[in-house]
Design a protein around this motif. Structure first.
Motif, PDB file in Angstrom:
ATOM      1  N   GLU A  77       0.837  -1.202   0.000  1.00 47.28           N
ATOM      2  CA  GLU A  77       0.000   0.000   0.000  1.00 47.28           C
ATOM      3  C   GLU A  77       0.879   1.263   0.000  1.00 47.28           C
ATOM      4  O   GLU A  77       0.646   2.211  -0.748  1.00 47.28           O
ATOM      5  CB  GLU A  77      -0.921  -0.031   1.232  1.00 47.28           C
ATOM      6  N   GLN A  80       2.685   1.702  -3.388  1.00 45.16           N
ATOM      7  CA  GLN A  80       1.805   2.180  -4.447  1.00 45.16           C
ATOM      8  C   GLN A  80       1.658   3.700  -4.396  1.00 45.16           C
ATOM      9  O   GLN A  80       1.373   4.333  -5.404  1.00 45.16           O
ATOM     10  CB  GLN A  80       0.401   1.544  -4.310  1.00 45.16           C
ATOM     11  N   ARG A  81       1.847   4.275  -3.202  1.00 47.62           N
ATOM     12  CA  ARG A  81       1.531   5.697  -3.047  1.00 47.62           C
ATOM     13  C   ARG A  81       2.754   6.592  -2.918  1.00 47.62           C
ATOM     14  O   ARG A  81       2.602   7.804  -2.744  1.00 47.62           O
ATOM     15  CB  ARG A  81       0.612   5.864  -1.830  1.00 47.62           C
ATOM     16  N   ARG A 105       6.056   1.917 -14.991  1.00 54.15           N
ATOM     17  CA  ARG A 105       4.620   2.163 -14.908  1.00 54.15           C
ATOM     18  C   ARG A 105       3.861   0.863 -14.636  1.00 54.15           C
ATOM     19  O   ARG A 105       2.869   0.854 -13.921  1.00 54.15           O
ATOM     20  CB  ARG A 105       4.137   2.816 -16.210  1.00 54.15           C
ATOM     21  N   SER A 106       4.362  -0.243 -15.204  1.00 55.03           N
ATOM     22  CA  SER A 106       3.628  -1.507 -15.102  1.00 55.03           C
ATOM     23  C   SER A 106       3.579  -2.022 -13.664  1.00 55.03           C
ATOM     24  O   SER A 106       2.763  -2.868 -13.335  1.00 55.03           O
ATOM     25  CB  SER A 106       4.257  -2.564 -16.013  1.00 55.03           C
ATOM     26  N   PHE A 107       4.463  -1.514 -12.798  1.00 55.40           N
ATOM     27  CA  PHE A 107       4.479  -2.003 -11.418  1.00 55.40           C
ATOM     28  C   PHE A 107       3.376  -1.369 -10.567  1.00 55.40           C
ATOM     29  O   PHE A 107       3.096  -1.835  -9.470  1.00 55.40           O
ATOM     30  CB  PHE A 107       5.830  -1.703 -10.759  1.00 55.40           C
ATOM     31  N   TYR A 108       2.782  -0.271 -11.053  1.00 54.80           N
ATOM     32  CA  TYR A 108       1.788   0.459 -10.253  1.00 54.80           C
ATOM     33  C   TYR A 108       0.380   0.183 -10.747  1.00 54.80           C
ATOM     34  O   TYR A 108       0.164   0.007 -11.942  1.00 54.80           O
ATOM     35  CB  TYR A 108       2.071   1.961 -10.310  1.00 54.80           C
ATOM     36  N   ARG A 109      -0.580   0.177  -9.800  1.00 57.12           N
ATOM     37  CA  ARG A 109      -1.947  -0.137 -10.203  1.00 57.12           C
ATOM     38  C   ARG A 109      -2.565   1.025 -10.961  1.00 57.12           C
ATOM     39  O   ARG A 109      -3.484   0.854 -11.743  1.00 57.12           O
ATOM     40  CB  ARG A 109      -2.788  -0.513  -8.986  1.00 57.12           C
ATOM     41  N   GLN A 110      -2.094   2.247 -10.720  1.00 56.22           N
ATOM     42  CA  GLN A 110      -2.634   3.372 -11.471  1.00 56.22           C
ATOM     43  C   GLN A 110      -1.566   4.443 -11.617  1.00 56.22           C
ATOM     44  O   GLN A 110      -0.583   4.461 -10.886  1.00 56.22           O
ATOM     45  CB  GLN A 110      -3.872   3.937 -10.777  1.00 56.22           C
ATOM     46  N   GLY A 111      -1.818   5.336 -12.573  1.00 54.40           N
ATOM     47  CA  GLY A 111      -0.854   6.396 -12.819  1.00 54.40           C
ATOM     48  C   GLY A 111      -1.032   6.944 -14.208  1.00 54.40           C
ATOM     49  O   GLY A 111      -1.835   6.434 -14.984  1.00 54.40           O
ATOM     50  N   PRO A 112      -0.297   7.988 -14.519  1.00 49.40           N
ATOM     51  CA  PRO A 112      -0.435   8.611 -15.837  1.00 49.40           C
ATOM     52  C   PRO A 112       0.215   7.767 -16.931  1.00 49.40           C
ATOM     53  O   PRO A 112       0.924   6.812 -16.648  1.00 49.40           O
ATOM     54  CB  PRO A 112       0.299   9.944 -15.668  1.00 49.40           C
ATOM     55  N   ASP A 151       1.893   8.009  -9.977  1.00 51.47           N
ATOM     56  CA  ASP A 151       1.086   9.099  -9.463  1.00 51.47           C
ATOM     57  C   ASP A 151       1.193   9.199  -7.937  1.00 51.47           C
ATOM     58  O   ASP A 151       0.193   9.126  -7.220  1.00 51.47           O
ATOM     59  CB  ASP A 151      -0.387   8.890  -9.875  1.00 51.47           C
TER      60      ASP A 151
ATOM     61  N   ARG B   6      -5.052  13.254 -15.990  1.00 48.73           N
ATOM     62  CA  ARG B   6      -4.591  12.445 -17.110  1.00 48.73           C
ATOM     63  C   ARG B   6      -4.316  11.010 -16.703  1.00 48.73           C
ATOM     64  O   ARG B   6      -3.709  10.266 -17.449  1.00 48.73           O
ATOM     65  CB  ARG B   6      -3.330  13.066 -17.698  1.00 48.73           C
ATOM     66  N   THR B   7      -4.752  10.650 -15.494  1.00 53.51           N
ATOM     67  CA  THR B   7      -4.479   9.291 -15.034  1.00 53.51           C
ATOM     68  C   THR B   7      -5.003   8.286 -16.036  1.00 53.51           C
ATOM     69  O   THR B   7      -6.104   8.411 -16.558  1.00 53.51           O
ATOM     70  CB  THR B   7      -5.115   9.054 -13.666  1.00 53.51           C
ATOM     71  N   ASP B   8      -4.182   7.306 -16.255  1.00 56.81           N
ATOM     72  CA  ASP B   8      -4.419   6.369 -17.333  1.00 56.81           C
ATOM     73  C   ASP B   8      -5.104   5.137 -16.772  1.00 56.81           C
ATOM     74  O   ASP B   8      -4.494   4.330 -16.111  1.00 56.81           O
ATOM     75  CB  ASP B   8      -3.042   6.043 -17.919  1.00 56.81           C
ATOM     76  N   TYR B  13      -1.191  -2.690 -17.983  1.00 59.71           N
ATOM     77  CA  TYR B  13       0.229  -3.001 -18.074  1.00 59.71           C
ATOM     78  C   TYR B  13       0.468  -4.310 -17.346  1.00 59.71           C
ATOM     79  O   TYR B  13       0.069  -4.445 -16.196  1.00 59.71           O
ATOM     80  CB  TYR B  13       1.058  -1.900 -17.426  1.00 59.71           C
ATOM     81  N   PRO B 203       6.128  -1.094  -6.139  1.00 60.26           N
ATOM     82  CA  PRO B 203       5.248  -2.192  -5.682  1.00 60.26           C
ATOM     83  C   PRO B 203       5.396  -3.468  -6.511  1.00 60.26           C
ATOM     84  O   PRO B 203       4.566  -4.364  -6.388  1.00 60.26           O
ATOM     85  CB  PRO B 203       3.839  -1.606  -5.813  1.00 60.26           C
ATOM     86  N   MET B 204       6.428  -3.562  -7.337  1.00 60.94           N
ATOM     87  CA  MET B 204       6.635  -4.767  -8.149  1.00 60.94           C
ATOM     88  C   MET B 204       6.600  -6.027  -7.275  1.00 60.94           C
ATOM     89  O   MET B 204       7.169  -6.046  -6.195  1.00 60.94           O
ATOM     90  CB  MET B 204       7.990  -4.671  -8.834  1.00 60.94           C
TER      91      MET B 204
END
Lengths: 317, 357
Positions: A77, A80-81, A105-112, A151, B6-8, B13, B203-204
């Motif tokens: 948690e 992620q933040r 980017r792929s490691f995070y559940r959300q983001g730009p 993010d 702009r959050t995707d 992924y 968080p990987m």
């Protein structure tokens, strides 16, 4: 409001003969939305402290809370933040900038979108360049971009501008200001006092594993008793000018003497200067140099630690 | 939680796929690595194929000790092309035998019927062979008649030659080397560059990372193995007698097993020197004992339980079973079980012991 970071009585010692105490009872509270600077010379324990806060190192003792959560119980948690830029990471040289960001980017559940993050750090044109071809400043901006892809609410930047040329440093400062303006919390470490003065809402000055001063840059500088410094050297011995004599001069709040150079903390130079010149005249002392400047955080460090930043490196070794 | 406008939220992924993709890209952007991975196995097959090519007639060198009948004996033998026979003085013949320049010394006594003395080292298989061949030729020349009717069928069919035995061994060896070196060096290099620490700060999922490293290794292995098999087929007519699918399955399993072993070996090492030492320590017993160049059955029975439990032995035995003997996969359950056990255990231990900082 929950503080972004709170740590109390943090201690970290490394095994060895003798054991090295990198952090010796450090307290810190970073508020949400502020840019907080952890300052100090090399060896002050900054990196050890920030890596404990990042959950990469385990503290020997003490409590740490990040975004109100504790490491060991809510690791995923927290990760992620938060976003992190380490002091020395060599990203894969044969991946492009965009590929590297997409991987992170792929490691995070959300983001730009990775491309949008590149725009934030002005690296759009380098999207398809190999990381190995980037300049030092560009690599550092990519490292910050990697910290932004999730993010994050809280950003850790460990010595983000060390070793960069002045222009690259200013570019990074602009990026950090924008991050701060977007409402994120930033904790950065630096041993450049000017960087902290320009960027940070509040700073903590660390030395030998402890915090020796805390406040806004303005407050810390004001604590010197004056926001200006008069420095002079004389043709001949300056030692007979003691605190009793110079400290009494109008507008002078502090006095220090270092290697033949006298420094005065002054709130109003236009009053203090004539008084000083009159005093020197009375003693028939001839000036060899006289400068006045704004006081800096460096002066705060010198006053509290009793030595210059440059001399302080390796003080814990 | 703040959300950037702009959050995707639309793009998905896949971290595992991204890790594999990153590794594959780094790999094919490194031309030297490509050569060592794909050129080296071919060089090895060519070299060994030439060294161990089947020689149709093995010639036997024998000496006849100088004496009244020596010339006659030498002539009798040289009438057969398989013998190289020459008359030498007593001392010469003795010295040549001692230094291995001749397999056998014949001393012919002057008598009727003829009588011969054979002098040789009984621990040398070529000398034993020479003794039998010479005896046969001389007995016949003296008038011996064969009683039984004998017919000889020579077998040099593909499948039974040394090269057919060798290729599965090389395949196993290259899967072991590729898995251990490939995974081990990459991992320690990332640790030294603090990239592992940087990944730890995200968080990987750790298992995603380790699985990604293993899977990418698997992908590099596929062309490597195909190159070796196709080359062996074209140059030496090495065929696969069992099912191709079974061979491929064994290859994938071997690649996974040795990548897992590579991860485990590299799980704590902090320098390339340290990991190289560990790799050699792990691989050396398998190079010696697992039967790459000759059957591991030749080692003493006491050592067999240990040898059979080595992953390379299991892999090579299963590959030989399927490729050379055409055995169905089901008959290879034991070696397959051993490989699966290694893969699972090494991955689990690596995940547990892995040093990220």
């Amino acid at each position: 409001m929950i503080p972004a970071i709170r740590c109390t009585n943090l201690v970290k010692s490394y095994d060895g003969r003798p054991p090295v105490e990198a952090v010796r009872g450090l307290d810190l509270e970073v508020r949400q939305g502020e840019c907080f600077g952890l300052l100090g010379p090399n060896g002050a324990g900054k990196t050890t402290t920030i890596e404990i806060l990042e959950g990469l190192l385990e503290a020997t003792s003490g409590q740490v809370e990040v975004l109100g959560l504790a490491w060991g119980r809510a690791d995923n948690e927290i990760r992620q933040r938060i976003g992190i830029s380490l002091q020395e990471t060599r990203l894969s040289e044969k991946l492009t900038v965009l590929e590297t960001l997409t991987l992170f980017r792929s490691f995070y559940r959300q983001g730009p979108q990775p491309r949008d993050v590149l725009a934030k750090v002005s690296l759009e044109e380098k999207a398809d360049s190999w990381v190995g071809k980037l300049s030092g400043g560009q690599k550092q901006r990519l490292a910050v971009a990697c910290a932004l892809v999730g993010d994050p609410e809280l950003l850790f930047l460990d010595e983000p501008t060390t070793g960069l040329d002045p222009q690259s440093r200013r570019q990074l400062w602009d990026i950090i200001r924008e991050i701060r303006a977007a409402g994120r919390t930033v904790l950065l470490t630096t041993h450049y006092m000017d960087e902290a003065e320009r960027l940070c809402d509040r700073v903590a000055i660390a030395d030998l594993g402890r915090i020796i001063a805390l406040g806004t840059p303005h407050e810390l500088i004001a604590s010197l008793g004056g926001e200006h410094v008069i420095e002079f050297t004389l043709d001949g011995d300056t030692r007979h000018f003691d605190r009793a004599e110079l400290g009494k001069l109008a507008g002078v709040s502090d006095f220090s003497h270092d290697n033949g150079q006298v420094s005065l903390s002054v709130s109003e130079p236009h009053i203090a200067l004539p008084a000083l010149l009159e005093c020197l005249d009375r003693h028939s002392a001839a000036l060899t140099s006289l400068t006045t400047r704004h006081a800096s955080l460096e002066d705060v460090f010198v006053k509290l630690a009793g030595r210059h930043l440059d001399d302080a490196a390796g003080a814990t070794a | 939680m703040k959300t950037d406008p702009r959050t995707d939220q639309t793009t998905t992924y896949w971290p595992l796929a991204q890790i594999v993709l990153a590794r594959v890209r780094e790999f094919y952007r490194e031309p030297e690595a490509l050569f060592w991975v794909y050129g080296f196995p071919i060089l090895m097959v060519v070299g060994l194929g030439i060294a161990f090519r089947n020689q149709p007639i093995e010639q036997i060198t024998v000496d006849v000790e100088a004496g009244p009948r020596a010339e006659a004996v030498a002539k009798t033998l040289t009438e057969q092309p398989r013998f190289i026979a020459a008359v030498h003085s007593v001392d010469d013949a003795q010295r040549r035998l001692r230094t291995g320049k001749t397999e056998l010394v014949i001393i012919a006594a002057e008598s009727d019927p003829p009588s011969y003395t054979y002098r040789f080292d009984p621990t040398r298989p070529p000398s034993l062979l020479a003794r039998d061949a010479v005896d046969e030729a001389l007995q016949r020349a003296a008038g011996r008649q064969d009683v039984a009717q004998v017919k000889v069928e020579e077998m040099t069919e593909p499948g039974g030659r040394y090269i057919d035995f060798l290729v599965p061994g090389l395949l196993g060896m290259s899967l072991m080397g590729g898995g251990l070196w490939g995974v081990g060096f990459v991992t320690v290099d990332m640790r030294m560059r603090k990239l592992l620490k940087r990944f730890l700060a995200t968080p990987m999922r750790k298992s995603d990372f380790l699985a990604g490293i293993m899977l990418s290794r698997l992908l590099f292995m596929v062309p490597e193995v195909i190159v070796l098999l196709v080359f062996a087929r074209l140059a030496f007519d090495v065929r696969i007698y069992g099912s191709l699918a079974a061979v491929l399955l064994l290859i994938v399993l071997g690649a996974v097993t040795f990548s897992g072993l590579g991860l485990l070996v590299a799980s704590r090492a902090k320098t390339l020197e340290a990991v190289s030492g560990l790799m050699n320590l792990v691989m050396l017993p398998m190079w010696m004992l697992s039967g790459i160049f000759f059957s591991s059955d030749r080692f003493p029975a006491v050592a067999q339980p240990l040898i059979q439990a080595l992953p390379l032995t299991a892999l090579i035995n299963a590959l030989r079973g399927v490729m050379q003997e055409g055995a169905p996969l089901a008959t290879q359950a034991v070696p397959i079980g051993i490989l699966v056990a290694y893969a699972v255990v090494t991955f689990a231990l690596a995940l547990r012991w892995f040093r990220w900082i």
